[in-house]
Design a protein around this motif. Structure first.
Motif, PDB file in Angstrom:
ATOM      1  N   ASP A 236      65.273  23.597  56.958  1.00 44.16           N
ATOM      2  CA  ASP A 236      65.420  23.288  55.531  1.00 44.16           C
ATOM      3  C   ASP A 236      64.535  22.115  55.115  1.00 44.16           C
ATOM      4  O   ASP A 236      63.988  22.102  54.005  1.00 44.16           O
ATOM      5  N   ALA A 237      64.402  21.146  56.005  1.00 44.92           N
ATOM      6  CA  ALA A 237      63.689  19.917  55.659  1.00 44.92           C
ATOM      7  C   ALA A 237      62.187  20.124  55.496  1.00 44.92           C
ATOM      8  O   ALA A 237      61.524  19.334  54.816  1.00 44.92           O
ATOM      9  N   VAL A 238      61.648  21.191  56.096  1.00 48.49           N
ATOM     10  CA  VAL A 238      60.180  21.324  56.113  1.00 48.49           C
ATOM     11  C   VAL A 238      59.664  22.636  55.539  1.00 48.49           C
ATOM     12  O   VAL A 238      58.454  22.776  55.340  1.00 48.49           O
ATOM     13  N   VAL A 239      60.532  23.610  55.257  1.00 47.55           N
ATOM     14  CA  VAL A 239      60.022  24.927  54.875  1.00 47.55           C
ATOM     15  C   VAL A 239      59.203  24.882  53.591  1.00 47.55           C
ATOM     16  O   VAL A 239      58.208  25.616  53.452  1.00 47.55           O
ATOM     17  N   ALA A 240      59.548  24.013  52.670  1.00 50.89           N
ATOM     18  CA  ALA A 240      58.812  23.950  51.406  1.00 50.89           C
ATOM     19  C   ALA A 240      57.363  23.530  51.616  1.00 50.89           C
ATOM     20  O   ALA A 240      56.481  23.910  50.832  1.00 50.89           O
ATOM     21  N   GLU A 241      57.114  22.745  52.665  1.00 51.56           N
ATOM     22  CA  GLU A 241      55.757  22.281  52.954  1.00 51.56           C
ATOM     23  C   GLU A 241      55.088  23.088  54.059  1.00 51.56           C
ATOM     24  O   GLU A 241      53.979  22.760  54.498  1.00 51.56           O
ATOM     25  N   SER A 242      55.747  24.136  54.534  1.00 48.96           N
ATOM     26  CA  SER A 242      55.231  24.883  55.685  1.00 48.96           C
ATOM     27  C   SER A 242      54.109  25.844  55.338  1.00 48.96           C
ATOM     28  O   SER A 242      53.361  26.276  56.211  1.00 48.96           O
ATOM     29  N   GLY A 243      54.020  26.205  54.065  1.00 46.36           N
ATOM     30  CA  GLY A 243      53.024  27.196  53.667  1.00 46.36           C
ATOM     31  C   GLY A 243      53.561  28.611  53.658  1.00 46.36           C
ATOM     32  O   GLY A 243      52.867  29.535  53.198  1.00 46.36           O
ATOM     33  N   LEU A 244      54.780  28.822  54.147  1.00 46.52           N
ATOM     34  CA  LEU A 244      55.385  30.140  54.080  1.00 46.52           C
ATOM     35  C   LEU A 244      55.808  30.441  52.641  1.00 46.52           C
ATOM     36  O   LEU A 244      56.139  29.538  51.874  1.00 46.52           O
ATOM     37  N   VAL A 245      55.814  31.713  52.297  1.00 46.33           N
ATOM     38  CA  VAL A 245      56.065  32.144  50.921  1.00 46.33           C
ATOM     39  C   VAL A 245      57.473  32.732  50.802  1.00 46.33           C
ATOM     40  O   VAL A 245      57.832  33.625  51.575  1.00 46.33           O
ATOM     41  N   PRO A 246      58.285  32.260  49.839  1.00 48.10           N
ATOM     42  CA  PRO A 246      59.606  32.871  49.639  1.00 48.10           C
ATOM     43  C   PRO A 246      59.466  34.323  49.174  1.00 48.10           C
ATOM     44  O   PRO A 246      58.648  34.630  48.296  1.00 48.10           O
ATOM     45  N   VAL A 247      60.254  35.215  49.751  1.00 45.52           N
ATOM     46  CA  VAL A 247      60.246  36.620  49.368  1.00 45.52           C
ATOM     47  C   VAL A 247      61.683  37.135  49.341  1.00 45.52           C
ATOM     48  O   VAL A 247      62.593  36.513  49.896  1.00 45.52           O
ATOM     49  N   THR A 248      61.872  38.244  48.695  1.00 46.48           N
ATOM     50  CA  THR A 248      63.134  38.972  48.817  1.00 46.48           C
ATOM     51  C   THR A 248      62.839  40.291  49.506  1.00 46.48           C
ATOM     52  O   THR A 248      61.779  40.895  49.292  1.00 46.48           O
ATOM     53  N   VAL A 249      63.767  40.710  50.362  1.00 44.78           N
ATOM     54  CA  VAL A 249      63.610  41.967  51.089  1.00 44.78           C
ATOM     55  C   VAL A 249      64.795  42.862  50.767  1.00 44.78           C
ATOM     56  O   VAL A 249      65.951  42.441  50.860  1.00 44.78           O
ATOM     57  N   GLN A 250      64.502  44.079  50.377  1.00 44.40           N
ATOM     58  CA  GLN A 250      65.549  45.041  50.030  1.00 44.40           C
ATOM     59  C   GLN A 250      66.531  45.203  51.197  1.00 44.40           C
ATOM     60  O   GLN A 250      66.131  45.443  52.340  1.00 44.40           O
ATOM     61  N   GLY A 251      67.812  45.028  50.913  1.00 44.34           N
ATOM     62  CA  GLY A 251      68.835  45.210  51.928  1.00 44.34           C
ATOM     63  C   GLY A 251      69.150  43.963  52.737  1.00 44.34           C
ATOM     64  O   GLY A 251      70.122  43.947  53.481  1.00 44.34           O
ATOM     65  N   TRP A 252      68.322  42.919  52.591  1.00 46.16           N
ATOM     66  CA  TRP A 252      68.603  41.666  53.290  1.00 46.16           C
ATOM     67  C   TRP A 252      69.458  40.806  52.350  1.00 46.16           C
ATOM     68  O   TRP A 252      69.090  40.598  51.190  1.00 46.16           O
ATOM     69  N   ASP A 253      70.556  40.298  52.850  1.00 42.28           N
ATOM     70  CA  ASP A 253      71.461  39.548  51.982  1.00 42.28           C
ATOM     71  C   ASP A 253      71.228  38.045  52.024  1.00 42.28           C
ATOM     72  O   ASP A 253      72.025  37.272  51.486  1.00 42.28           O
ATOM     73  N   LYS A 254      70.112  37.635  52.641  1.00 44.95           N
ATOM     74  CA  LYS A 254      69.795  36.211  52.716  1.00 44.95           C
ATOM     75  C   LYS A 254      68.345  35.977  52.309  1.00 44.95           C
ATOM     76  O   LYS A 254      67.513  36.885  52.408  1.00 44.95           O
TER      77      LYS A 254
END
Length: 387
Positions: A236-254
């Motif tokens: 949680d502390a570093v994901v915003a600066e990690s370069g990874l992109v937030p996505v939603t995946v069909q059927g994933w509840d998280k």
């Protein structure tokens, strides 16, 4: 937990599955030029385990992606001088030497750890360092013995000391010799440019989260944190600066995150048909495996025999980008024995036969014998496909 940005990218479950397969090296042409070293660098971690059925798990990982790579070639590629080291990542793993600086956070945590299972006798640590400096790379046996006369966890003084030095980062495991760790001083085993703990904890975590996201292609918080056994709050502390992109995946509840490069092109190419080690990073996390493949799998080697469902070392069958069954293999001389075969449908017969024949050839077997199939009506078809 910090507030999350709203994902701008929606993925179907099938897109996420294909992204994950490509990221793990199972979709598209194998990178044979980069070979085993390329697999290690691409995955970032290859888990070690004592169990050896067809082969040890760290041999099965490149085999599953590249095909019949010589087993001696695998070992040589991993343990070439200053190329890789063993350390605690997802578990005990072979790691690319370039990752040494990223584990400074873990080495610092070990150095400040207040309690240990084993007491470290006075002078034992310094003696081990002195001996390694004088004599070069040594196993625990060569350092004075790995165990006392008690149970398996009753380590000798030298074993306690050298394992502590390994965790601290003063000593490195540079190879396995007859499955024994070979220890050397970090100052000799790690190139000068990498031999430092300059990165602060946040930067170590940021880089490991980014690398795990790249290796997985797409994953939830738990998926990505689990890759190098990070805590959720560390993610949680570093994901915003990690370069990874937030996505939603069909059927994933998280919530999920993806490697931005993995989103640039549609995953296409030939699917690999192969047997997977239960310790393969494609299926490390049971919840992720169920979510992506609709396939429930667990290692039953440590389950009492009467309670096993699929067998001691059941290896999932990957074909067409899906998990279609599993087999519990063994070897008897030059025969590969399929002690228990589980097939999801008749369509799994041909790929299971293909995977068994390829695995048999790889480990030097010239025949395959089927002992039991969970769907008896498919036994004759499988035996016929193997001849």
């Amino acid at each position: 937990m910090t507030s999350l940005p709203s994902p701008a990218i929606d993925l179907s479950a099938d897109e996420a599955r294909r992204i994950a397969l490509r990221a793990q090296g199972f979709l598209g042409a194998p990178d044979r030029r980069s070979g085993v070293r390329g697999v290690l660098r691409h995955l970032g971690a290859v888990q070690l385990d004592t169990i050896s059925v067809l082969a040890r798990s760290h041999e099965l990982i490149p085999y599953a992606r590249l095909g019949a790579v010589g087993r001696d070639t695998v070992e040589a590629a991993y343990w070439t001088e200053t190329h890789a080291f063993e350390y605690w990542s997802h578990a005990a793993c072979i790691l690319p030497i370039e990752e040494w600086p990223h584990f400074a956070f873990r080495r610092r945590a070990y150095r400040t750890r207040p309690q240990w299972h084993h007491d470290l006798p006075s002078g034992a640590y310094d003696q081990v360092i002195k001996q390694l400096r004088a004599e070069g790379p040594l196993t625990a046996t060569e350092l004075g013995g790995a165990k006392n006369k008690g149970e398996w966890w009753d380590w000798s003084e030298s074993k306690i000391a050298v394992e502590r030095a390994l965790m601290y980062g003063e000593v490195v495991c540079t190879e396995r010799r007859s499955w024994k760790r070979v220890y050397d001083l970090a100052e000799r085993a790690v190139p000068d440019a990498l031999l430092h703990d300059d990165l602060d904890d946040a930067e170590c975590l940021r880089r490991l989260v980014r690398l795990a996201g790249e290796a997985l292609g797409v994953g939830t918080r738990a998926d990505i944190a689990d890759y190098h056994r990070l805590k959720g709050e560390q993610f949680d502390a570093v994901v915003a600066e990690s370069g990874l992109v937030p996505v939603t995946v069909q059927g994933w509840d998280k919530p999920a995150w993806a490697d931005p490069k993995a989103l640039e092109t549609t995953p296409r190419g030939r699917h690999r048909t192969t047997l997977l080690s239960p310790f393969d990073s494609l299926i490390w996390e049971r919840a992720r495996t169920e979510r992506i493949f609709g396939f429930t799998h667990r290692l039953e080697a440590y389950v009492p025999k009467p309670k096993r469902i699929h067998g001691y070392f059941a290896m999932p069958l990957l074909s067409g980008g899906k998990l279609l069954g599993r087999v519990d293999p063994a070897r008897e001389g030059s025969t590969l024995v399929a002690r228990q075969v589980s097939l999801d449908s008749p369509k799994a017969v041909a790929p299971m036969a293909q995977a068994l024949l390829e695995a048999a050839s790889w480990v030097g077997c010239d025949a395959v014998r089927v002992e039991r199939v969970d769907r008896p009506e498919l036994t004759a078809d499988l035996v016929r496909a193997l001849t």
